[in-house]
Design a protein around this motif. Structure first.
Motif: not given
Length: 67
Positions: A5-30
Motif C-alpha cells: 500500500k502507498v500512503t502520502e505524508i508530509i514532514a518538515s524540518s528546520n535543518k534540511s530536506f534530508d532531515d525532513a525525510v528522516t523525521k517523516g520516515i521515523k514517525r511513519a514507522n511508528k
C-alpha cells in the motif's frame, strides 16, 4: 505473493530536506509497519525575512501489508 500500500505524508524540518525525510520516515514507522521505500514527490521551503526557516517534503511511502 505480497500486497503493498502507498500512503502520502508530509514532514518538515528546520535543518534540511534530508532531515525532513528522516523525521517523516521515523514517525511513519511508528504507525506503518514493513515500510519498504519512499518517493519524495515534492519539496518546499518556508521563507521568513529572506531566510529559509523550514524545509518541507511530501513523500509517498510504500509498505507491505501483513498476510
Amino acid at each position: 505473493m505480497s500486497v503493498a500500500k502507498v500512503t502520502e505524508i508530509i514532514a518538515s524540518s528546520n535543518k534540511s530536506f534530508d532531515d525532513a525525510v528522516t523525521k517523516g520516515i521515523k514517525r511513519a514507522n511508528k504507525t506503518l509497519k514493513n515500510i519498504k521505500s519512499a518517493w519524495v514527490k515534492d519539496q518546499q521551503v518556508t521563507v521568513n525575512n529572506g531566510k529559509v526557516t523550514e524545509f518541507r517534503v511530501t513523500m509517498k511511502v510504500t509498505f507491505v501489508l501483513k498476510d
